[in-house]
Design a protein around this motif. Sequence first.
Motif, PDB file in Angstrom:
ATOM      1  N   ALA A   1       7.668 -26.836  62.907  1.00 15.63           N
ATOM      2  CA  ALA A   1       6.735 -26.759  64.032  1.00 15.63           C
ATOM      3  C   ALA A   1       5.442 -27.485  63.692  1.00 15.63           C
ATOM      4  N   TYR A   2       4.926 -28.238  64.654  1.00 13.95           N
ATOM      5  CA  TYR A   2       3.703 -29.010  64.439  1.00 13.95           C
ATOM      6  C   TYR A   2       2.547 -28.111  64.016  1.00 13.95           C
ATOM      7  N   ASP A   3       2.483 -26.899  64.586  1.00 13.93           N
ATOM      8  CA  ASP A   3       1.345 -26.028  64.328  1.00 13.93           C
ATOM      9  C   ASP A   3       1.513 -25.159  63.090  1.00 13.93           C
ATOM     10  N   ALA A   4       2.573 -25.367  62.314  1.00 17.81           N
ATOM     11  CA  ALA A   4       2.721 -24.636  61.055  1.00 17.81           C
ATOM     12  C   ALA A   4       1.778 -25.221  60.014  1.00 17.81           C
ATOM     13  N   PRO A   5       1.240 -24.389  59.110  1.00 22.34           N
ATOM     14  CA  PRO A   5       0.393 -24.926  58.045  1.00 22.34           C
ATOM     15  C   PRO A   5       1.133 -25.989  57.240  1.00 22.34           C
ATOM     16  N   GLU A   6       0.459 -27.079  56.927  1.00 24.72           N
ATOM     17  CA  GLU A   6       0.999 -28.189  56.135  1.00 24.72           C
ATOM     18  C   GLU A   6       2.124 -28.950  56.830  1.00 24.72           C
ATOM     19  N   ALA A   7       2.278 -28.764  58.131  1.00 21.89           N
ATOM     20  CA  ALA A   7       3.395 -29.413  58.821  1.00 21.89           C
ATOM     21  C   ALA A   7       3.334 -30.933  58.700  1.00 21.89           C
ATOM     22  N   LEU A   8       2.189 -31.526  58.990  1.00 23.20           N
ATOM     23  CA  LEU A   8       2.085 -32.986  58.944  1.00 23.20           C
ATOM     24  C   LEU A   8       2.242 -33.505  57.523  1.00 23.20           C
ATOM     25  N   GLU A   9       1.642 -32.788  56.571  1.00 25.96           N
ATOM     26  CA  GLU A   9       1.785 -33.209  55.172  1.00 25.96           C
ATOM     27  C   GLU A   9       3.244 -33.139  54.726  1.00 25.96           C
TER      28      GLU A   9
ATOM     29  N   GLN B   1       1.210 -38.218  68.668  1.00 27.26           N
ATOM     30  CA  GLN B   1       0.769 -39.382  67.905  1.00 27.26           C
ATOM     31  C   GLN B   1       0.584 -39.028  66.433  1.00 27.26           C
ATOM     32  N   ASP B   2      -0.041 -37.876  66.159  1.00 24.79           N
ATOM     33  CA  ASP B   2      -0.240 -37.439  64.772  1.00 24.79           C
ATOM     34  C   ASP B   2       1.101 -37.266  64.058  1.00 24.79           C
ATOM     35  N   ALA B   3       2.070 -36.641  64.736  1.00 27.48           N
ATOM     36  CA  ALA B   3       3.375 -36.405  64.130  1.00 27.48           C
ATOM     37  C   ALA B   3       4.103 -37.718  63.866  1.00 27.48           C
ATOM     38  N   LEU B   4       4.028 -38.648  64.814  1.00 31.32           N
ATOM     39  CA  LEU B   4       4.691 -39.945  64.640  1.00 31.32           C
ATOM     40  C   LEU B   4       4.065 -40.720  63.482  1.00 31.32           C
ATOM     41  N   GLU B   5       2.751 -40.680  63.384  1.00 29.91           N
ATOM     42  CA  GLU B   5       2.075 -41.375  62.282  1.00 29.91           C
ATOM     43  C   GLU B   5       2.426 -40.757  60.936  1.00 29.91           C
ATOM     44  N   ALA B   6       2.735 -39.454  60.929  1.00 27.07           N
ATOM     45  CA  ALA B   6       3.139 -38.784  59.688  1.00 27.07           C
ATOM     46  C   ALA B   6       4.570 -39.133  59.295  1.00 27.07           C
ATOM     47  N   GLY B   7       5.349 -39.680  60.232  1.00 29.13           N
ATOM     48  CA  GLY B   7       6.717 -40.076  59.915  1.00 29.13           C
ATOM     49  C   GLY B   7       7.795 -39.314  60.648  1.00 29.13           C
ATOM     50  N   ALA B   8       7.425 -38.537  61.669  1.00 31.06           N
ATOM     51  CA  ALA B   8       8.442 -37.792  62.426  1.00 31.06           C
ATOM     52  C   ALA B   8       9.420 -38.758  63.090  1.00 31.06           C
ATOM     53  N   GLY B   9      10.703 -38.420  62.983  1.00 28.11           N
ATOM     54  CA  GLY B   9      11.740 -39.262  63.569  1.00 28.11           C
ATOM     55  C   GLY B   9      12.180 -38.805  64.936  1.00 28.11           C
ATOM     56  N   PHE B  10      11.779 -37.601  65.329  1.00 29.58           N
ATOM     57  CA  PHE B  10      12.004 -37.124  66.686  1.00 29.58           C
ATOM     58  C   PHE B  10      10.984 -36.036  66.997  1.00 29.58           C
ATOM     59  N   ILE B  11      10.736 -35.849  68.288  1.00 37.51           N
ATOM     60  CA  ILE B  11       9.695 -34.948  68.755  1.00 37.51           C
ATOM     61  C   ILE B  11      10.323 -33.907  69.684  1.00 37.51           C
TER      62      ILE B  11
END
Length: 315
Positions: free
Chosen positions: A42-50, A73-83
Motif C-alpha cells: 500500500a502506498y500509505d504504508a511506512p517505507e512503501a516508496l523506499e 507519480q511518486d510511486a511510478l518514480e519509485a519504480g512501481a510497475g503497476f498502480i
Amino acid sequence: MKTLQQLYKNGIVVFIQAPNASQAAPLAQALQAGGISCVLTAYDAPEALEFIQAVSPRLLAGAGNIRTPQEAQDALEAGAGFIISADVNPEIIRLCAEKNIPALPECRTSADVQAAAGLGLTAVSFSPDGANGPAALNALCADFPDMRFFISGGVTADTMNAYLSHKAVLACAVEGITHGSLTGEQDAAAVTRRAKEAVLKMLAFELRHVGINTPNAQTADETAGAFEKLFGFKKEDRGGAYFAADYIEVMKKQFYGTHGHIAVAAANADRAAYQLERAGARFNWDSAGYNPDGRLRVVYLQDEIGGFAVHILQK
C-alpha cells in the motif's frame, strides 16, 4: 500490455503488509526461490516508496491505495510497475497510460467497472467482501465478459483458488506468505517454503492419464480392451487413440515418448508452463494446443522422463 500478461502468468502477487526497504533484496531472493516475482504494498504504508524503489529492480512491484495523481507519480518514480488506485480516477489512469504502466482502479460496483471500461481499461481491481466475494465477482464478470480482474485483497493461499480458477482473473494479491521481519536464513527459508506451497496450491497438479504407444489401431484396440477386461475401464475410441476410462490413452501409432506419455493436469496451463520454465524445464512449443479464447490447453516438455514424454494439460 506486457505487465498484465506477467501478472496473469504469475497468478500470485505477494501482499507486503509492512514493507522494509533494508530487507528488499533478501525478501526478493526468497520469493524468487519460491517461484514468485510480483509484490504489492500500500502506498500509505511506512517505507512503501523506499521499499518499491529497493525491490523493483528484482521484482514487479505494485503500489496500492493510490488516491491522487501526485501519489501515482511518486510511486511510478519509485519504480512501481503497476498502480492500484482507490477509485476510478481519470487523471491517474491517464498518467499511467502515458507511461505505459497499468492502472487498475478498485471497482466495487457495475457502475465502477462501466466507468473504467469507458476510459479504455480492460483490467481493473476487485476487493472481495468476505464469503460473498466469488459470487460478487461472478456477477461482474457476467455483466462485463471482456473485463479482467485483479483481486486486490482479503485472499490467502487457502482461498485464492476460488478466484484464480476464474478465467477473467489476472492474479490475486495473497496475504500470509510474508509476515514479520527477515532476521536470518531461517526466516528467508520460511518465506521460500510458503511461496512454493502457494504456487503448488495454485497449479494443483494431478496425474491425468498414462499414454501407451502402439504401432497401429488394431493393437491399440486390443490393448485398451485388455484394461477394460481386467479392470472394468470402459474402452472408447476417441479418434487418434483408444481410451480405457480416462486413465489409459492407447495411441494408434508411435507418438511422443519412447514408451508413451504421461499427462499432468494443472488448474491453469499457462501458469504451469511459466513456473516450469522458471524451474528449468524446456517445452516443445510446436506441440502446443490452445483453447478458443487463446489460453494454453496442452503442451509437451522437450525432454522425456524415464522414457516417457510428459505434457501438461489444462483441467
